[in-house]
Design a protein around this motif. Sequence first.
Motif, short mmCIF file in Angstrom:
data_model
loop_
_atom_site.label_atom_id
_atom_site.label_comp_id
_atom_site.label_asym_id
_atom_site.label_seq_id
_atom_site.Cartn_x
_atom_site.Cartn_y
_atom_site.Cartn_z
N ALA A 1 0.84 -1.20 0.00
CA ALA A 1 0.00 0.00 0.00
C ALA A 1 0.87 1.25 0.00
CB ALA A 1 -0.92 -0.01 1.22
N GLY A 2 1.95 1.22 0.80
CA GLY A 2 2.87 2.35 0.84
C GLY A 2 3.55 2.57 -0.49
N ALA A 3 3.95 1.48 -1.16
CA ALA A 3 4.60 1.61 -2.46
C ALA A 3 3.64 2.22 -3.48
CB ALA A 3 5.07 0.23 -2.94
N MET A 4 2.37 1.81 -3.44
CA MET A 4 1.38 2.36 -4.36
C MET A 4 1.17 3.86 -4.12
SD MET A 4 -2.62 1.30 -4.90
CE MET A 4 -3.18 2.29 -3.50
N LEU A 5 1.22 4.27 -2.85
CA LEU A 5 1.02 5.68 -2.50
C LEU A 5 2.31 6.48 -2.51
CD1 LEU A 5 -1.52 5.17 0.44
CD2 LEU A 5 -2.04 5.95 -1.88
N ARG A 6 3.40 5.83 -2.91
CA ARG A 6 4.72 6.47 -3.03
C ARG A 6 5.24 7.02 -1.68
NH1 ARG A 6 6.33 6.86 -8.21
NH2 ARG A 6 4.75 6.63 -9.84
N VAL A 7 4.98 6.26 -0.65
CA VAL A 7 5.51 6.59 0.68
C VAL A 7 6.86 5.88 0.83
CG1 VAL A 7 5.15 6.39 3.18
CG2 VAL A 7 3.21 6.89 1.66
N PRO A 8 7.90 6.56 1.31
CA PRO A 8 9.21 5.91 1.49
C PRO A 8 9.13 4.70 2.42
CG PRO A 8 9.39 8.29 1.73
CD PRO A 8 7.93 7.98 1.68
N ILE A 9 9.72 3.60 1.99
CA ILE A 9 9.70 2.36 2.76
C ILE A 9 11.12 2.03 3.19
CG2 ILE A 9 9.21 -0.13 2.69
CD1 ILE A 9 7.11 0.51 0.54
N PHE A 10 11.26 1.55 4.42
CA PHE A 10 12.56 1.15 4.96
C PHE A 10 12.42 -0.26 5.51
CE2 PHE A 10 12.26 5.71 5.12
CZ PHE A 10 13.50 6.15 4.65
N THR A 11 13.32 -1.14 5.11
CA THR A 11 13.25 -2.55 5.49
C THR A 11 14.37 -2.89 6.45
OG1 THR A 11 12.26 -3.21 3.36
CG2 THR A 11 13.39 -4.92 4.62
N LEU A 12 14.01 -3.49 7.58
CA LEU A 12 15.01 -4.00 8.52
C LEU A 12 15.08 -5.51 8.37
CD1 LEU A 12 16.96 -3.72 10.94
CD2 LEU A 12 14.98 -4.00 12.44
N VAL A 13 16.23 -6.01 7.97
CA VAL A 13 16.45 -7.45 7.84
C VAL A 13 16.89 -8.01 9.19
CG1 VAL A 13 17.74 -9.25 6.63
CG2 VAL A 13 17.11 -7.14 5.43
N LEU A 14 16.18 -9.01 9.67
CA LEU A 14 16.51 -9.59 10.96
C LEU A 14 17.31 -10.89 10.83
CD1 LEU A 14 13.10 -9.07 12.82
CD2 LEU A 14 15.19 -7.72 13.09
N ASP A 15 16.87 -11.75 9.94
CA ASP A 15 17.44 -13.09 9.88
C ASP A 15 18.50 -13.26 8.81
OD1 ASP A 15 15.89 -14.54 11.92
OD2 ASP A 15 14.18 -14.01 10.65
N SER A 16 19.33 -14.28 8.99
CA SER A 16 20.37 -14.59 8.03
C SER A 16 19.79 -15.03 6.69
CB SER A 16 21.27 -15.71 8.58
OG SER A 16 21.89 -15.31 9.78
N LYS A 17 18.59 -15.59 6.72
CA LYS A 17 17.88 -15.99 5.51
C LYS A 17 16.55 -15.23 5.49
CE LYS A 17 20.83 -19.19 4.16
NZ LYS A 17 21.52 -19.17 2.86
N PRO A 18 16.50 -14.08 4.82
CA PRO A 18 15.29 -13.24 4.85
C PRO A 18 14.08 -13.96 4.29
CG PRO A 18 17.16 -12.01 3.98
CD PRO A 18 17.59 -13.44 4.06
#
Length: 312
Positions: free
Chosen positions: A76-93
């Motif tokens: 939904a954020g991508a469609m509305l062009r809102v900046p997205i930030f991803t936090l990777v937690l695991d060694s195998k995302p």
Amino acid sequence: MVYIGSSSGLEKDFVDMKDMFLLPTVGWVNKNILGKFIFILRFIPGFFISVWLIWSRKTCAIFHTGSYASLPVGLAGAMLRVPIFTLVLDSKPGEAVNLLSRFSREVFLPYQGVFPSLGGKKKVVTGIPLRENLTRGKYGEAINYFSLRPGKKTLLVIGGSRGAKFLARLSEDLIPLMNKDWQFIIQRGDFKIVADFELVRQFSFIDKMDLAYSLSDVIISRAGAVATAEIENTGIPAILIPYPYAYRDHQFFNAKRLAFKKNNIIIRREKEVEVKNFPELIERLYGQKITGDKNASAEKVAERILKYVRKV
């Protein structure tokens, strides 16, 4: 700040409801055809609720870790062009992290490594944000809080939401083998432990983890991303038993990375666990606490998000 979670997750028990919205989302991974159909049915309203929340709250950034609710919110954020930030937690995302990383302004990595499945405009090593007071617990306060004996060796067992039953049963078998020299703090989820020993403290969830860590000499734990990051931060020796049904066996790889970095970590697969051998393993680890790694990940993540948001 608004927290969006899943009605199927644990977050409903730990987040203030006035700042939280729960979406009717469920997981996709390892589901049969019926489970995947239910995922789609619940994803659709979750997506439109997310669009409404993002638009009505005038959202300027979305930060996610790949939970059940991440996918509808992120798309939904991508469609509305809102900046997205991803936090990777695991060694195998997981799949949600892999997909949403491709729409992300920045992807925050748990450590320096190769993550070929991730997209994103920029990848930055930040580590995993942890509770600020994690290593600030006081031994004397912890003794009083848990009503345990000062000077006695303490074993901390951390069971997660999934796989807690195995560690609860392991704890139940260990207590009579070790109760002459040890006392126990056990996070056992919903699986109550039967133990004829006065120095056992068991909880479905431990609120005061800083106090639990300050008192612990050895830890037995699953190998989820946050658990391994906390063990790395505290420097407490640990036996890690990865949850065998974790997606892409990511808990094993989390544990393997930590064991490679620290010499006071032992890994045991569930099928390798023999209770009779554990007292010797635990005694071997006793006294092997090392200086933990300083964690400033929360500050790094916040600074990078705010640096971008201020430009908007």
